[in-house]
Scaffold this motif. Structure first.
Motif, PDB file in Angstrom:
ATOM      1  N   LEU A  72     -40.216  17.525  -1.117  1.00  0.00           N
ATOM      2  CA  LEU A  72     -39.538  17.824   0.086  1.00  0.00           C
ATOM      3  C   LEU A  72     -37.962  17.267  -0.566  1.00  0.00           C
ATOM      4  CD1 LEU A  72     -41.995  16.692   2.776  1.00  0.00           C
ATOM      5  CD2 LEU A  72     -41.317  19.769   1.962  1.00  0.00           C
ATOM      6  N   VAL A  73     -36.862  18.247  -0.233  1.00  0.00           N
ATOM      7  CA  VAL A  73     -35.235  17.751   0.022  1.00  0.00           C
ATOM      8  C   VAL A  73     -35.333  18.407   1.666  1.00  0.00           C
ATOM      9  CG1 VAL A  73     -33.267  18.488  -0.833  1.00  0.00           C
ATOM     10  CG2 VAL A  73     -35.171  18.385  -2.631  1.00  0.00           C
ATOM     11  N   GLY A  74     -34.846  17.118   2.382  1.00  0.00           N
ATOM     12  CA  GLY A  74     -34.163  16.988   3.413  1.00  0.00           C
ATOM     13  C   GLY A  74     -32.677  17.193   3.229  1.00  0.00           C
ATOM     14  N   HIS A  75     -32.410  17.726   4.725  1.00  0.00           N
ATOM     15  CA  HIS A  75     -31.313  17.259   4.874  1.00  0.00           C
ATOM     16  C   HIS A  75     -30.935  17.447   6.700  1.00  0.00           C
ATOM     17  CE1 HIS A  75     -26.661  18.163   5.860  1.00  0.00           C
ATOM     18  NE2 HIS A  75     -26.241  16.929   5.542  1.00  0.00           N
ATOM     19  N   SER A  76     -30.242  16.147   7.159  1.00  0.00           N
ATOM     20  CA  SER A  76     -29.968  16.207   8.423  1.00  0.00           C
ATOM     21  C   SER A  76     -31.174  16.571   9.290  1.00  0.00           C
ATOM     22  CB  SER A  76     -28.541  16.703   8.918  1.00  0.00           C
ATOM     23  OG  SER A  76     -27.953  16.440  10.054  1.00  0.00           O
ATOM     24  N   LEU A  77     -31.268  17.209  10.570  1.00  0.00           N
ATOM     25  CA  LEU A  77     -31.896  17.027  11.198  1.00  0.00           C
ATOM     26  C   LEU A  77     -33.516  17.515   9.876  1.00  0.00           C
ATOM     27  CD1 LEU A  77     -32.221  16.986  14.201  1.00  0.00           C
ATOM     28  CD2 LEU A  77     -32.593  19.540  14.640  1.00  0.00           C
ATOM     29  N   GLY A  78     -33.470  18.233   9.292  1.00  0.00           N
ATOM     30  CA  GLY A  78     -34.202  18.099   8.160  1.00  0.00           C
ATOM     31  C   GLY A  78     -35.193  17.347   7.938  1.00  0.00           C
ATOM     32  N   VAL A  79     -34.237  16.165   8.227  1.00  0.00           N
ATOM     33  CA  VAL A  79     -35.157  14.772   7.354  1.00  0.00           C
ATOM     34  C   VAL A  79     -36.023  14.713   8.148  1.00  0.00           C
ATOM     35  CG1 VAL A  79     -34.240  12.097   7.485  1.00  0.00           C
ATOM     36  CG2 VAL A  79     -33.039  14.017   5.899  1.00  0.00           C
ATOM     37  N   LEU A  80     -35.676  14.668   9.784  1.00  0.00           N
ATOM     38  CA  LEU A  80     -36.622  14.452  11.312  1.00  0.00           C
ATOM     39  C   LEU A  80     -37.926  15.197  10.930  1.00  0.00           C
ATOM     40  CD1 LEU A  80     -34.180  12.966  13.707  1.00  0.00           C
ATOM     41  CD2 LEU A  80     -35.372  11.956  11.821  1.00  0.00           C
ATOM     42  N   ALA A  81     -37.330  16.569  10.668  1.00  0.00           N
ATOM     43  CA  ALA A  81     -38.236  17.309  10.533  1.00  0.00           C
ATOM     44  C   ALA A  81     -39.505  17.119   9.691  1.00  0.00           C
ATOM     45  CB  ALA A  81     -38.206  19.205  10.631  1.00  0.00           C
TER      46      ALA A  81
ATOM     47  N   PHE B  51     -36.890  13.879  -0.458  1.00  0.00           N
ATOM     48  CA  PHE B  51     -35.618  13.028  -1.314  1.00  0.00           C
ATOM     49  C   PHE B  51     -35.075  13.304   0.208  1.00  0.00           C
ATOM     50  CE2 PHE B  51     -31.581  14.004  -2.817  1.00  0.00           C
ATOM     51  CZ  PHE B  51     -31.350  12.249  -3.585  1.00  0.00           C
ATOM     52  N   LEU B  52     -34.029  12.095   1.342  1.00  0.00           N
ATOM     53  CA  LEU B  52     -34.209  12.939   2.225  1.00  0.00           C
ATOM     54  C   LEU B  52     -32.581  12.072   2.458  1.00  0.00           C
ATOM     55  CD1 LEU B  52     -37.196  11.088   4.388  1.00  0.00           C
ATOM     56  CD2 LEU B  52     -36.342  13.374   3.582  1.00  0.00           C
TER      57      LEU B  52
ATOM     58  N   ARG C 260     -41.235   6.022  13.248  1.00  0.00           N
ATOM     59  CA  ARG C 260     -41.225   5.023  12.168  1.00  0.00           C
ATOM     60  C   ARG C 260     -42.373   4.528  11.269  1.00  0.00           C
ATOM     61  NH1 ARG C 260     -36.627   1.265  12.980  1.00  0.00           N
ATOM     62  NH2 ARG C 260     -34.810   2.359  14.898  1.00  0.00           N
ATOM     63  N   ASP C 261     -43.375   4.878  11.461  1.00  0.00           N
ATOM     64  CA  ASP C 261     -44.175   5.263  10.901  1.00  0.00           C
ATOM     65  C   ASP C 261     -43.831   5.187   9.589  1.00  0.00           C
ATOM     66  OD1 ASP C 261     -46.226   4.489  12.518  1.00  0.00           O
ATOM     67  OD2 ASP C 261     -46.757   6.125  13.372  1.00  0.00           O
ATOM     68  N   PRO C 262     -45.114   4.025   8.286  1.00  0.00           N
ATOM     69  CA  PRO C 262     -44.439   4.704   6.615  1.00  0.00           C
ATOM     70  C   PRO C 262     -44.638   5.617   6.042  1.00  0.00           C
ATOM     71  CG  PRO C 262     -45.569   2.479   7.264  1.00  0.00           C
ATOM     72  CD  PRO C 262     -45.617   3.693   8.484  1.00  0.00           C
ATOM     73  N   LEU C 263     -43.968   6.455   5.598  1.00  0.00           N
ATOM     74  CA  LEU C 263     -44.528   7.900   4.764  1.00  0.00           C
ATOM     75  C   LEU C 263     -45.720   7.646   3.965  1.00  0.00           C
ATOM     76  CD1 LEU C 263     -40.772   9.172   4.503  1.00  0.00           C
ATOM     77  CD2 LEU C 263     -42.427  10.150   6.993  1.00  0.00           C
ATOM     78  N   PRO C 264     -46.173   9.035   3.915  1.00  0.00           N
ATOM     79  CA  PRO C 264     -47.796   8.530   3.325  1.00  0.00           C
ATOM     80  C   PRO C 264     -47.060   9.218   1.893  1.00  0.00           C
ATOM     81  CG  PRO C 264     -47.671  10.157   4.339  1.00  0.00           C
ATOM     82  CD  PRO C 264     -46.960   9.380   4.820  1.00  0.00           C
ATOM     83  N   PHE C 265     -45.684   9.133   1.315  1.00  0.00           N
ATOM     84  CA  PHE C 265     -45.824   9.613  -0.347  1.00  0.00           C
ATOM     85  C   PHE C 265     -44.055   8.758   0.215  1.00  0.00           C
ATOM     86  CE2 PHE C 265     -44.849  13.094   2.961  1.00  0.00           C
ATOM     87  CZ  PHE C 265     -43.993  12.757   3.717  1.00  0.00           C
ATOM     88  N   PRO C 266     -43.658   8.142  -1.613  1.00  0.00           N
ATOM     89  CA  PRO C 266     -43.079   8.191  -2.397  1.00  0.00           C
ATOM     90  C   PRO C 266     -41.277   9.117  -1.553  1.00  0.00           C
ATOM     91  CG  PRO C 266     -43.689   8.554  -4.243  1.00  0.00           C
ATOM     92  CD  PRO C 266     -44.784   9.719  -2.814  1.00  0.00           C
ATOM     93  N   SER C 267     -40.730   8.691  -1.151  1.00  0.00           N
ATOM     94  CA  SER C 267     -39.379   8.720  -0.611  1.00  0.00           C
ATOM     95  C   SER C 267     -37.715   7.676  -0.503  1.00  0.00           C
ATOM     96  CB  SER C 267     -39.866   9.107   0.547  1.00  0.00           C
ATOM     97  OG  SER C 267     -39.480   7.941   1.823  1.00  0.00           O
ATOM     98  N   VAL C 268     -36.800   8.352  -0.175  1.00  0.00           N
ATOM     99  CA  VAL C 268     -35.945   7.570  -0.526  1.00  0.00           C
ATOM    100  C   VAL C 268     -34.731   8.361  -0.171  1.00  0.00           C
ATOM    101  CG1 VAL C 268     -34.745   9.487  -1.809  1.00  0.00           C
ATOM    102  CG2 VAL C 268     -33.948   7.786  -1.936  1.00  0.00           C
ATOM    103  N   LEU C 269     -33.939   7.355   0.875  1.00  0.00           N
ATOM    104  CA  LEU C 269     -33.018   8.365   1.903  1.00  0.00           C
ATOM    105  C   LEU C 269     -31.655   7.890   1.584  1.00  0.00           C
ATOM    106  CD1 LEU C 269     -32.122   8.750   4.695  1.00  0.00           C
ATOM    107  CD2 LEU C 269     -32.273   7.031   6.204  1.00  0.00           C
ATOM    108  N   VAL C 270     -31.038   8.661   1.046  1.00  0.00           N
ATOM    109  CA  VAL C 270     -29.085   8.421   1.080  1.00  0.00           C
ATOM    110  C   VAL C 270     -28.858   8.956   2.262  1.00  0.00           C
ATOM    111  CG1 VAL C 270     -27.838   9.407  -0.113  1.00  0.00           C
ATOM    112  CG2 VAL C 270     -30.290   9.735  -1.070  1.00  0.00           C
ATOM    113  N   ALA C 271     -27.732   8.036   2.362  1.00  0.00           N
ATOM    114  CA  ALA C 271     -27.362   7.493   4.458  1.00  0.00           C
ATOM    115  C   ALA C 271     -25.475   7.410   3.955  1.00  0.00           C
ATOM    116  CB  ALA C 271     -27.679   7.154   4.410  1.00  0.00           C
ATOM    117  N   SER C 272     -25.174   7.544   3.931  1.00  0.00           N
ATOM    118  CA  SER C 272     -23.135   7.415   3.959  1.00  0.00           C
ATOM    119  C   SER C 272     -22.418   6.148   4.716  1.00  0.00           C
ATOM    120  CB  SER C 272     -22.357   8.258   4.213  1.00  0.00           C
ATOM    121  OG  SER C 272     -21.041   8.338   4.344  1.00  0.00           O
TER     122      SER C 272
END
Length: 184
Positions: free
Chosen positions: A66-75, A92-93, A117-129
């Motif tokens: 999954l590749v999420g941006h902005s509100l897509g991250v929260l979805a 990839f968030l 706030r629960d741990p995600l059940p898959f590897p993930s990265v959050l890119v933040a500015s």
């Protein structure tokens, strides 16, 4: 993992990602990428957005990234507990909005609060500015840790969208390639 080994589901945020947005460019460049289409991009409904992600993950023929941006991250994060176990290989968030902030605009996005706030059940990265007008870096870092996501400091990059000069985002694509490589 190579892009040909997975279905890459692009999950845009509120109002969708325009033709010059990095997500749209990736969708055109990566042969296994496709957009999770929402019925209403302008008036996001959390339950409908989550259901569409769940449906698209189910219909994917390959393992999913999954590749999420902005509100897509929260979805994506709201959908995570409902996704088929072992089908999603990673997320990839990018540029999570802080919909819990009292002054957050647009108010319609507050339906996505509270931020899980629960741990995600898959590897993930959050890119933040550090200069994202929609989320303080400290909040993004705190949330990433709760998800078990790696945090990537994008520096002074705004909301990492077309308005902040990130139509073509080659650094992001390189970071995504590195993320895929770590997935196997």
């Amino acid at each position: 993992m190579k892009t040909s080994d997975c279905d890459i589901l692009i999950v845009p945020g509120h109002t969708n990602s325009g033709v010059d947005h990095w997500q749209s460019r990736w969708e055109r460049q990566l042969s296994t990428a496709w957009r999770v289409e929402q019925e209403n991009w302008d008036n996001p409904n959390k339950d409908a957005w989550v259901a569409r992600i769940v449906e698209d993950v189910k219909r994917a023929g390959k393992p999913v990234v999954l590749v999420g941006h902005s509100l897509g991250v929260l979805a994506i994060v709201h959908a995570a507990p409902l996704l088929l176990k072992d089908k999603v290989q990673g997320a990839f968030l990018v540029s999570m909005p802080d919909v819990e902030r009292p002054d957050f605009i647009p108010a319609i996005d507050r339906a996505f609060a509270p931020i899980p706030r629960d741990p995600l059940p898959f590897p993930s990265v959050l890119v933040a500015s550090r200069t994202d007008p929609h989320c303080d870096y400290a909040k993004a870092e705190d949330v990433a840790y709760s998800w078990g996501a790696a945090i990537v400091d994008a520096g002074d990059a705004g909301h990492l969208n077309t308005d902040s000069g990130h139509g073509p985002w080659p650094e992001g694509l390189m970071r995504f390639a590195g993320f895929l490589k770590r997935l196997g």
